[in-house]
Motif scaffolding. Structure first.
Motif, short mmCIF file in Angstrom:
data_model
loop_
_atom_site.label_atom_id
_atom_site.label_comp_id
_atom_site.label_asym_id
_atom_site.label_seq_id
_atom_site.Cartn_x
_atom_site.Cartn_y
_atom_site.Cartn_z
N THR A 30 25.09 39.39 47.58
CA THR A 30 24.45 38.12 47.07
C THR A 30 25.10 38.10 45.23
OG1 THR A 30 22.76 38.25 48.30
CG2 THR A 30 22.72 36.36 46.77
N THR A 31 25.99 36.74 45.18
CA THR A 31 26.45 36.79 43.54
C THR A 31 25.23 36.39 42.84
OG1 THR A 31 26.96 34.49 43.94
CG2 THR A 31 28.57 36.17 44.62
N MET A 32 25.53 36.44 41.73
CA MET A 32 24.70 36.13 40.40
C MET A 32 24.11 34.66 40.51
SD MET A 32 26.47 37.68 36.98
CE MET A 32 28.22 36.97 37.49
N GLU A 33 25.35 33.96 41.23
CA GLU A 33 25.12 32.20 41.52
C GLU A 33 24.11 32.10 42.60
OE1 GLU A 33 28.07 33.54 40.67
OE2 GLU A 33 27.64 33.37 38.83
N GLY A 34 23.82 33.09 43.53
CA GLY A 34 22.94 33.06 44.60
C GLY A 34 23.66 32.87 45.94
N THR A 35 25.22 32.59 45.85
CA THR A 35 25.99 32.69 47.03
C THR A 35 25.89 33.94 47.89
OG1 THR A 35 28.16 33.07 45.80
CG2 THR A 35 27.40 30.69 46.10
N PRO A 36 26.00 33.88 49.22
CA PRO A 36 25.73 35.08 50.20
C PRO A 36 26.88 36.00 50.15
CG PRO A 36 26.40 33.19 51.61
CD PRO A 36 26.62 32.69 49.96
N SER A 37 27.92 36.00 49.47
CA SER A 37 28.93 37.08 49.29
C SER A 37 29.86 36.79 48.11
CB SER A 37 29.59 37.11 50.64
OG SER A 37 30.35 35.97 50.88
N ILE A 38 30.52 38.11 47.93
CA ILE A 38 31.76 38.00 46.97
C ILE A 38 32.77 37.38 47.59
CG2 ILE A 38 33.32 39.47 45.66
CD1 ILE A 38 31.29 41.70 46.12
N THR A 39 33.91 36.24 46.81
CA THR A 39 34.86 35.94 47.49
C THR A 39 36.04 36.50 46.81
OG1 THR A 39 34.73 33.93 45.85
CG2 THR A 39 33.75 33.54 48.08
N ARG A 40 37.23 36.44 47.55
CA ARG A 40 38.38 36.95 47.07
C ARG A 40 39.54 36.09 47.81
NH1 ARG A 40 37.55 43.01 48.54
NH2 ARG A 40 35.91 43.35 47.08
N GLU A 41 40.65 35.73 47.03
CA GLU A 41 42.06 35.17 47.87
C GLU A 41 43.13 36.01 47.29
OE1 GLU A 41 42.28 30.61 48.00
OE2 GLU A 41 40.78 30.88 46.62
N SER A 86 32.51 34.58 36.48
CA SER A 86 32.02 35.08 37.94
C SER A 86 32.69 36.44 38.20
CB SER A 86 32.23 34.19 38.72
OG SER A 86 33.61 33.90 38.98
N SER A 87 33.42 36.93 37.25
CA SER A 87 34.14 38.05 37.53
C SER A 87 33.49 39.33 37.87
CB SER A 87 35.37 38.33 36.69
OG SER A 87 34.76 38.62 35.42
N THR A 88 32.19 39.55 37.29
CA THR A 88 31.60 40.88 37.81
C THR A 88 30.74 40.67 38.79
OG1 THR A 88 29.51 39.77 36.63
CG2 THR A 88 31.08 41.19 35.06
N ASN A 89 30.81 39.67 39.59
CA ASN A 89 30.37 39.52 40.92
C ASN A 89 30.86 40.52 41.79
OD1 ASN A 89 28.10 37.78 40.75
ND2 ASN A 89 29.49 35.85 41.09
N ASP A 90 32.22 40.83 41.67
CA ASP A 90 33.16 41.64 42.30
C ASP A 90 33.16 43.38 41.73
OD1 ASP A 90 35.12 42.93 43.82
OD2 ASP A 90 36.22 40.94 44.25
N ILE A 91 32.94 43.95 42.36
CA ILE A 91 33.04 45.38 42.18
C ILE A 91 34.27 45.64 41.66
CG2 ILE A 91 33.31 46.50 44.28
CD1 ILE A 91 31.26 47.97 41.56
N ILE A 92 35.31 45.28 41.88
CA ILE A 92 36.82 45.33 41.47
C ILE A 92 36.77 45.36 39.86
CG2 ILE A 92 39.18 44.78 41.54
CD1 ILE A 92 38.61 43.71 44.14
N PHE A 93 35.79 44.30 39.54
CA PHE A 93 35.95 44.20 37.95
C PHE A 93 35.45 45.42 37.13
CE2 PHE A 93 33.47 43.96 34.07
CZ PHE A 93 34.11 42.82 33.36
N PHE A 94 34.69 46.36 37.42
CA PHE A 94 34.49 47.49 37.02
C PHE A 94 35.68 48.43 37.14
CE2 PHE A 94 30.36 45.44 37.32
CZ PHE A 94 29.86 45.56 35.94
N LEU A 95 36.19 48.52 38.39
CA LEU A 95 37.33 49.64 38.73
C LEU A 95 38.54 49.24 37.65
CD1 LEU A 95 36.86 49.41 42.59
CD2 LEU A 95 35.80 50.81 40.70
N HIS A 96 38.87 47.93 37.63
CA HIS A 96 39.87 47.41 36.93
C HIS A 96 39.63 47.52 35.41
CE1 HIS A 96 43.13 44.74 35.35
NE2 HIS A 96 42.24 43.89 35.30
N HIS A 97 38.51 47.19 35.12
CA HIS A 97 38.48 47.67 33.52
C HIS A 97 38.32 48.92 33.21
CE1 HIS A 97 37.90 43.73 31.26
NE2 HIS A 97 37.89 43.25 32.47
#
Ligand SMILES: *[C@@H]1O[C@H](CO)[C@@H](O)[C@H](O)[C@H]1NC(C)=O
Ligand SMILES: *[C@@H]1O[C@H](CO)[C@@H](O)[C@H](O)[C@H]1NC(C)=O
Ligand SMILES: *[C@@H]1O[C@H](CO)[C@@H](O)[C@H](O)[C@H]1NC(C)=O
Ligand SMILES: *[C@@H]1O[C@H](CO)[C@@H](O)[C@H](O)[C@H]1NC(C)=O
Ligand SMILES: *[C@@H]1O[C@H](CO)[C@@H](O)[C@H](O)[C@H]1NC(C)=O
Ligand SMILES: [Cu+2]
Length: 459
Positions: free
Chosen positions: A247-258, A325-336
């Motif tokens: 669940t994201t910070m905004e309350g949506t049910p999953s992380i999104t990616r394209e 919204s980028s911190t919703n995705d765990i990739i944020f931390f790996l990338h940073h």
């Protein structure tokens, strides 16, 4: 020699425009005008050229700020720190964080400064600096312990509460960008380590996306499978892997990616990383990336680390695209963690210990807003200032980076079953990510580049 010559030329750059893989630089030297053509191995795709903001548009463009958070995504809950976090998180020594790990300060006869970094954990082990490894270099067991810890802090709400600190206060578009994120990650790493089994040795893994960029289709990397980051459904929702249905910070049910959908998106390349590491000018690393046209001391270059970092966000797309919204995705931390690694490699390569703690772009409101000035307090990371962010204490005491994966003619092994040592496409053997089953492997037929499968007819 060519590289340093180009750097000198860039200083005299007056205007520039670009084609894919080639740039034409106009510059003045001793009163004469020159045009140079420069090959650009660092571009895989064509990027829009970054330009200085005309002074009269300063207010209109909200100079130095990022896109506003849309109405629907604004949080009812403000970010906050707990009492212990306020006390512990600004720490940059191990004795200072000892209480957080329920250890005790001990003196060791062989340490020159006994009290500064000595923390003995309940099980008798000493607390050591965290080790940040490339995510594919972790053993499966190590990676799974990190996934478990991350899911714990996701479930108890800490992950999203922490993410909102970045959502509302993240500092971008200037010299503080790298330092603010360095401090933010140092704090996140303390939470992560606390949830790992004692002696809490692993730190935030880094994701070196330059291992993925040489793939025919970087989106077909093993990274985007349930083993690492998960796969998406047709609407871009991450529904498999360790971070499925978060669940994201905004309350949506999953992380999104394209992944791979944005034509401006691009992963790191070795050339872009070299550009950040292999030069001496701090203004080109802690750079003014959104200067006004009246900023005379900074030169814009599409290879600046913050820009190269942006393109990785774009390549992932979805939640990773807008900074809020980028911190919703765990990739944020790996990338940073990788961005911080590149910054550290620059420090080690181009600066001595004194310079690392001192060198910083001069305050100039034509180049960046005051939040980026050296003595400004980092937004929401009080009392840490940008100057504190330059401290050697981070990598002396708190964490270190395991080397990026490499291989050689005589050692064709990158140290991971998820990596492949490519000897066919470069003059020197280089490590690259393995490709997922079903992915595009054009040009790698007959090579062991596919994970758990074989490369046949480009697939
Ligand atoms: C921007 O706004 C400030 C305060 O509202 C004002 O003082 C300043 O003159 C404006 N600057 C420009 C370049 O329009
Ligand atoms: C250990 O020492 C540090 C600084 O010397 C101090 O801030 C900290 O509170 C001490 N921790 C414990 C658990 O005694
Ligand atoms: C595979 O990748 C290559 C190189 O990027 C590209 O030219 C080709 O069209 C791709 N093949 C498929 C089937 O997508
Ligand atoms: C995530 O949710 C989707 C849709 O509700 C479901 O199909 C999928 O199995 C879930 N994934 C996991 C790992 O729970
Ligand atoms: C670090 O480099 C600076 C600039 O070159 C020099 O002035 C200084 O003496 C050096 N300091 C040390 C400790 O080597
Ligand atoms: Cu950010």
């Amino acid at each position: 020699r060519m590289r340093s010559l180009i750097d000198v030329l860039l200083l005299f750059l007056s205007s520039a425009f670009s084609l894919a893989f080639q740039d034409f630089f106009e510059y003045k030297l001793n009163g004469k005008e020159y045009i140079e053509t420069v090959e650009q191995p660092w571009f895989r795709v064509h990027h829009m050229r970054h330009r200085k903001i005309p002074f009269h548009l300063k207010n209109l463009t909200s100079f130095g700020k990022h896109e506003p958070i849309p109405e629907w995504a604004q949080n009812k809950v403000e970010p906050y720190w707990t009492e212990i976090e306020k006390r512990i998180f600004p720490c940059v020594t191990r004795s200072c964080v000892c209480e957080y790990f329920r250890g005790s300060n001990a003196t060791l006869s062989f340490e020159p400064f006994p009290s500064k970094n000595t923390c003995r954990l309940k099980d008798g082990n000493l607390l050591k600096p965290a080790i940040r490894k490339e995510i594919r270099m972790l053993t499966d067991e190590e990676r799974m312990s990190i996934e478990k810890a991350l899911n714990e802090i996701k479930r108890d709400g800490t992950y999203s509460r922490f993410g909102r600190v970045h959502k509302h206060n993240g500092v971008h578009s200037g010299p503080s960008f790298i330092l603010w994120h360095r401090e933010f990650l140092k704090r996140f790493e303390l939470i992560l380590r606390k949830h790992l089994p004692s002696p809490h040795t692993l730190g935030i893994p880094y994701w070196d996306s330059s291992l993925d960029s040489p793939l025919p289709e970087p989106k077909d990397s093993i990274m985007f499978t349930p083993t690492f980051l998960g796969t998406t459904d047709t609407n871009g929702h991450v529904i498999t892997g360790p971070y499925a249905n978060w669940t994201t910070m905004e309350g949506t049910p999953s992380i999104t990616r394209e992944v791979g959908a944005d034509p401006q998106g691009e992963f790191f390349t070795q050339a872009r990383i070299d550009f950040a590491i292999d030069q001496m000018n701090v203004n080109s690393v802690l750079a003014a990336t959104l200067p006004l046209s009246t900023c005379l001391t900074h030169v814009l270059d599409d290879r600046l680390l913050e820009f190269s970092h942006d393109y990785v966000h774009y390549y992932i797309g979805g939640d990773m695209k807008p900074s809020w919204s980028s911190t919703n995705d765990i990739i944020f931390f790996l990338h940073h963690s990788m961005v911080d690694h590149i910054f550290e490699l620059f420090r080690q390569h181009s600066q001595n210990r004194t310079q690392r703690e001192k060198d910083y772009p001069k305050s100039d409101e034509n180049c960046f807003p005051p939040v980026h000035n050296i003595d400004s307090v980092m937004r929401f990371l009080e009392p840490t200032t940008n100057r504190d962010g330059l401290s050697n204490a981070y990598t002396d005491n708190m964490y270190e980076f395991a080397p990026r994966p490499t291989c050689e003619k005589t050692r064709r092994d990158c140290g991971s079953k998820y990596l492949y040592c490519d000897v066919a496409h470069n003059s020197e053997p280089t490590c690259m990510s393995k490709i997922r089953s079903g992915g595009n492997c054009t040009g790698f037929e007959g090579m062991e580049v596919c994970f758990g499968s074989e490369c046949m007819k480009g697939k």
